[in-house]
Design a protein around this motif. Sequence first.
Motif, PDB file in Angstrom:
ATOM      1  N   GLU A 179       0.831  -1.210   0.000  1.00  0.00           N
ATOM      2  CA  GLU A 179       0.000   0.000   0.000  1.00  0.00           C
ATOM      3  C   GLU A 179       0.865   1.261   0.000  1.00  0.00           C
ATOM      4  OE1 GLU A 179      -2.121  -3.490   1.189  1.00  0.00           O
ATOM      5  OE2 GLU A 179      -0.397  -2.596   2.209  1.00  0.00           O
ATOM      6  N   GLU A 180       1.912   1.256   0.826  1.00  0.00           N
ATOM      7  CA  GLU A 180       2.819   2.406   0.858  1.00  0.00           C
ATOM      8  C   GLU A 180       3.481   2.598  -0.501  1.00  0.00           C
ATOM      9  OE1 GLU A 180       4.525   2.353   5.442  1.00  0.00           O
ATOM     10  OE2 GLU A 180       5.541   1.145   3.936  1.00  0.00           O
ATOM     11  N   PHE A 181       3.937   1.514  -1.087  1.00  0.00           N
ATOM     12  CA  PHE A 181       4.640   1.619  -2.354  1.00  0.00           C
ATOM     13  C   PHE A 181       3.712   2.060  -3.480  1.00  0.00           C
ATOM     14  CE2 PHE A 181       6.652  -0.017  -6.234  1.00  0.00           C
ATOM     15  CZ  PHE A 181       7.796   0.771  -6.180  1.00  0.00           C
ATOM     16  N   THR A 182       2.498   1.552  -3.503  1.00  0.00           N
ATOM     17  CA  THR A 182       1.524   1.961  -4.519  1.00  0.00           C
ATOM     18  C   THR A 182       1.256   3.457  -4.421  1.00  0.00           C
ATOM     19  OG1 THR A 182       0.557  -0.246  -4.564  1.00  0.00           O
ATOM     20  CG2 THR A 182      -0.811   1.551  -5.397  1.00  0.00           C
ATOM     21  N   ALA A 183       1.145   3.967  -3.200  1.00  0.00           N
ATOM     22  CA  ALA A 183       0.940   5.406  -3.013  1.00  0.00           C
ATOM     23  C   ALA A 183       2.134   6.200  -3.537  1.00  0.00           C
ATOM     24  CB  ALA A 183       0.688   5.711  -1.539  1.00  0.00           C
ATOM     25  N   LEU A 184       3.343   5.709  -3.288  1.00  0.00           N
ATOM     26  CA  LEU A 184       4.543   6.396  -3.775  1.00  0.00           C
ATOM     27  C   LEU A 184       4.576   6.453  -5.296  1.00  0.00           C
ATOM     28  CD1 LEU A 184       7.174   4.895  -1.321  1.00  0.00           C
ATOM     29  CD2 LEU A 184       6.267   7.235  -1.320  1.00  0.00           C
ATOM     30  N   LEU A 185       4.175   5.369  -5.942  1.00  0.00           N
ATOM     31  CA  LEU A 185       4.147   5.351  -7.409  1.00  0.00           C
ATOM     32  C   LEU A 185       3.192   6.401  -7.957  1.00  0.00           C
ATOM     33  CD1 LEU A 185       4.209   1.547  -8.327  1.00  0.00           C
ATOM     34  CD2 LEU A 185       6.022   3.236  -8.696  1.00  0.00           C
ATOM     35  N   SER A 186       2.086   6.639  -7.252  1.00  0.00           N
ATOM     36  CA  SER A 186       1.131   7.641  -7.741  1.00  0.00           C
ATOM     37  C   SER A 186       1.591   9.064  -7.405  1.00  0.00           C
ATOM     38  CB  SER A 186      -0.270   7.375  -7.188  1.00  0.00           C
ATOM     39  OG  SER A 186      -0.303   7.563  -5.798  1.00  0.00           O
ATOM     40  N   GLU A 187       2.430   9.210  -6.389  1.00  0.00           N
ATOM     41  CA  GLU A 187       2.908  10.540  -5.981  1.00  0.00           C
ATOM     42  C   GLU A 187       4.109  11.014  -6.788  1.00  0.00           C
ATOM     43  OE1 GLU A 187       3.815  10.369  -1.789  1.00  0.00           O
ATOM     44  OE2 GLU A 187       1.837   9.516  -1.352  1.00  0.00           O
ATOM     45  N   HIS A 188       4.898  10.098  -7.315  1.00  0.00           N
ATOM     46  CA  HIS A 188       6.156  10.458  -7.988  1.00  0.00           C
ATOM     47  C   HIS A 188       6.152   9.926  -9.418  1.00  0.00           C
ATOM     48  CE1 HIS A 188       7.918  11.618  -4.123  1.00  0.00           C
ATOM     49  NE2 HIS A 188       7.374  10.524  -3.631  1.00  0.00           N
ATOM     50  N   SER A 189       6.446  10.810 -10.363  1.00  0.00           N
ATOM     51  CA  SER A 189       6.510  10.349 -11.750  1.00  0.00           C
ATOM     52  C   SER A 189       7.773   9.530 -11.991  1.00  0.00           C
ATOM     53  CB  SER A 189       6.452  11.529 -12.712  1.00  0.00           C
ATOM     54  OG  SER A 189       7.551  12.397 -12.500  1.00  0.00           O
ATOM     55  N   LYS A 190       8.793   9.749 -11.148  1.00  0.00           N
ATOM     56  CA  LYS A 190      10.062   9.026 -11.279  1.00  0.00           C
ATOM     57  C   LYS A 190      10.589   8.735  -9.879  1.00  0.00           C
ATOM     58  CE  LYS A 190      14.059  11.262 -12.577  1.00  0.00           C
ATOM     59  NZ  LYS A 190      15.107  11.800 -13.465  1.00  0.00           N
ATOM     60  N   LEU A 191      10.986   7.482  -9.644  1.00  0.00           N
ATOM     61  CA  LEU A 191      11.567   7.135  -8.353  1.00  0.00           C
ATOM     62  C   LEU A 191      12.478   5.934  -8.489  1.00  0.00           C
ATOM     63  CD1 LEU A 191      10.191   4.406  -6.794  1.00  0.00           C
ATOM     64  CD2 LEU A 191       8.268   5.955  -6.674  1.00  0.00           C
ATOM     65  N   PHE A 192      13.419   5.841  -7.551  1.00  0.00           N
ATOM     66  CA  PHE A 192      14.296   4.689  -7.443  1.00  0.00           C
ATOM     67  C   PHE A 192      13.924   3.911  -6.193  1.00  0.00           C
ATOM     68  CE2 PHE A 192      18.162   5.624 -10.184  1.00  0.00           C
ATOM     69  CZ  PHE A 192      18.254   4.340 -10.700  1.00  0.00           C
ATOM     70  N   LEU A 193      13.946   2.580  -6.308  1.00  0.00           N
ATOM     71  CA  LEU A 193      13.740   1.695  -5.172  1.00  0.00           C
ATOM     72  C   LEU A 193      14.899   0.715  -5.120  1.00  0.00           C
ATOM     73  CD1 LEU A 193      11.785   0.519  -2.923  1.00  0.00           C
ATOM     74  CD2 LEU A 193      11.129  -1.133  -4.684  1.00  0.00           C
ATOM     75  N   LEU A 194      15.427   0.512  -3.921  1.00  0.00           N
ATOM     76  CA  LEU A 194      16.464  -0.483  -3.715  1.00  0.00           C
ATOM     77  C   LEU A 194      15.900  -1.611  -2.870  1.00  0.00           C
ATOM     78  CD1 LEU A 194      19.539  -1.251  -3.938  1.00  0.00           C
ATOM     79  CD2 LEU A 194      19.723  -0.348  -1.610  1.00  0.00           C
ATOM     80  N   LYS A 195      16.027  -2.841  -3.370  1.00  0.00           N
ATOM     81  CA  LYS A 195      15.739  -4.026  -2.562  1.00  0.00           C
ATOM     82  C   LYS A 195      17.056  -4.413  -1.892  1.00  0.00           C
ATOM     83  CE  LYS A 195      12.017  -6.275  -5.114  1.00  0.00           C
ATOM     84  NZ  LYS A 195      11.639  -7.582  -5.687  1.00  0.00           N
ATOM     85  N   ASN A 196      17.033  -4.467  -0.583  1.00  0.00           N
ATOM     86  CA  ASN A 196      18.243  -4.656   0.200  1.00  0.00           C
ATOM     87  C   ASN A 196      18.093  -5.855   1.130  1.00  0.00           C
ATOM     88  OD1 ASN A 196      20.779  -3.712   1.485  1.00  0.00           O
ATOM     89  ND2 ASN A 196      19.441  -3.294   3.218  1.00  0.00           N
ATOM     90  N   SER A 197      19.140  -6.641   1.221  1.00  0.00           N
ATOM     91  CA  SER A 197      19.198  -7.719   2.207  1.00  0.00           C
ATOM     92  C   SER A 197      20.053  -7.249   3.370  1.00  0.00           C
ATOM     93  CB  SER A 197      19.801  -8.984   1.599  1.00  0.00           C
ATOM     94  OG  SER A 197      20.100  -9.911   2.627  1.00  0.00           O
TER      95      SER A 197
END
Length: 107
Positions: free
Chosen positions: A8-26
């Motif tokens: 839900e948080e990520f879906t909201a971010l996608l609608s708020e930002h036309s461009k974004l970077f996400l890092l999947k981290n272990s």
Amino acid sequence: MQKVNTTEEFTALLSEHSKLFLLKNSTTCPVSHEGYKEFSKFAEETDGAFFYLNVQEARPLSNDIADRFEVKHESPQALLFSEGKVVWNASHWNVTAAALKAEWDKI
């Protein structure tokens, strides 16, 4: 750089930002730690929207992103989103500040 934990948080971010970077981290992998340092360095030097998730803490979100955007999960993995779609991704030793900047500047 902001941590994201849920779909839900990520879906909201996608609608708020036309461009974004996400890092999947272990949090347990030395290679992932190096990728995190490179991602952090780039985020500190650049204006933009930069987010990360820790795979061990946000497995459902990590899996959802892999399924929804048809990008095989890897860690570390940087994903560049533009207009709600993955337009570039890199993993392991390819997650460098220079590579992130080159792709960020293209969009």
